[in-house]
Write an enzyme that holds these catalytic residues in place. Sequence first.
Site, PDB file in Angstrom:
ATOM      1  NE  ARG A   1       3.378  53.909  46.286  1.00 33.24           N
ATOM      2  CZ  ARG A   1       2.307  53.847  47.041  1.00 33.24           C
ATOM      3  NH1 ARG A   1       1.910  52.694  47.565  1.00 33.24           N
ATOM      4  NH2 ARG A   1       1.619  54.938  47.301  1.00 33.24           N
TER       5      ARG A   1
ATOM      6  CG  PHE B   1       7.229  60.070  57.193  1.00 30.89           C
ATOM      7  CD1 PHE B   1       6.173  60.469  56.410  1.00 30.89           C
ATOM      8  CD2 PHE B   1       6.995  59.155  58.216  1.00 30.89           C
ATOM      9  CE1 PHE B   1       4.897  59.976  56.622  1.00 30.89           C
ATOM     10  CE2 PHE B   1       5.721  58.640  58.435  1.00 30.89           C
ATOM     11  CZ  PHE B   1       4.667  59.059  57.632  1.00 30.89           C
TER      12      PHE B   1
ATOM     13  NE  ARG C   1      -4.293  51.466  49.265  1.00 28.34           N
ATOM     14  CZ  ARG C   1      -3.556  52.449  49.788  1.00 28.34           C
ATOM     15  NH1 ARG C   1      -3.666  53.674  49.318  1.00 28.34           N
ATOM     16  NH2 ARG C   1      -2.714  52.205  50.767  1.00 28.34           N
TER      17      ARG C   1
ATOM     18  CG  ASN D   1       5.654  56.073  47.699  1.00 26.22           C
ATOM     19  OD1 ASN D   1       5.100  57.017  47.140  1.00 26.22           O
ATOM     20  ND2 ASN D   1       5.179  55.537  48.807  1.00 26.22           N
TER      21      ASN D   1
ATOM     22  CG  HIS E   1      -1.602  59.824  47.586  1.00 25.60           C
ATOM     23  ND1 HIS E   1      -1.445  59.307  48.855  1.00 25.60           N
ATOM     24  CD2 HIS E   1      -2.872  60.298  47.530  1.00 25.60           C
ATOM     25  CE1 HIS E   1      -2.571  59.485  49.545  1.00 25.60           C
ATOM     26  NE2 HIS E   1      -3.449  60.079  48.766  1.00 25.60           N
TER      27      HIS E   1
ATOM     28  CB  THR F   1       3.512  52.398  51.289  1.00 26.62           C
ATOM     29  OG1 THR F   1       2.105  52.420  51.070  1.00 26.62           O
ATOM     30  CG2 THR F   1       3.986  53.795  51.620  1.00 26.62           C
TER      31      THR F   1
END
Length: 128
Positions: A58, A10, A38, A68, A71, A44
């Site tokens: 996300r 990916f 996070r 998504n 980061h 993710t």
Amino acid sequence: SYREHAGQFFYQRLVEFMASGPMWAYILAHENAILLWRSLMGPTKVFRARNSMPDSIRGAYGLTDTRNTTHGSDSPASASREIAFFFPEFNEQLWYQQDEPRLRCGQVYYNAKERVHCVFRDEETELA
């Protein structure tokens, strides 16, 4: 800074997406910045985010696992490496010595033009 993903199937798609439009990079300052950010981002995997944390960034805006929307560094070492990449003029050690103690005391203001919180310096405090 996705160097750790180089060689993955990916990787090319991820890098192309990251360069496909405007991007904003920020340095978040908080004792638990990595954990908190996070948590706000959500998982993710977008499918998992939509099902388990639909109100996360996300969960609400992610398109696919490589698209998504956000980061976040996964560790202090990654954060230091990524900060140095995106903000080469930023001196992390100097920030911890000079600005971080003032930040903890609330001696900051928001510069809307530059979209950054700034720490009052002695000369700025005298002018205020």
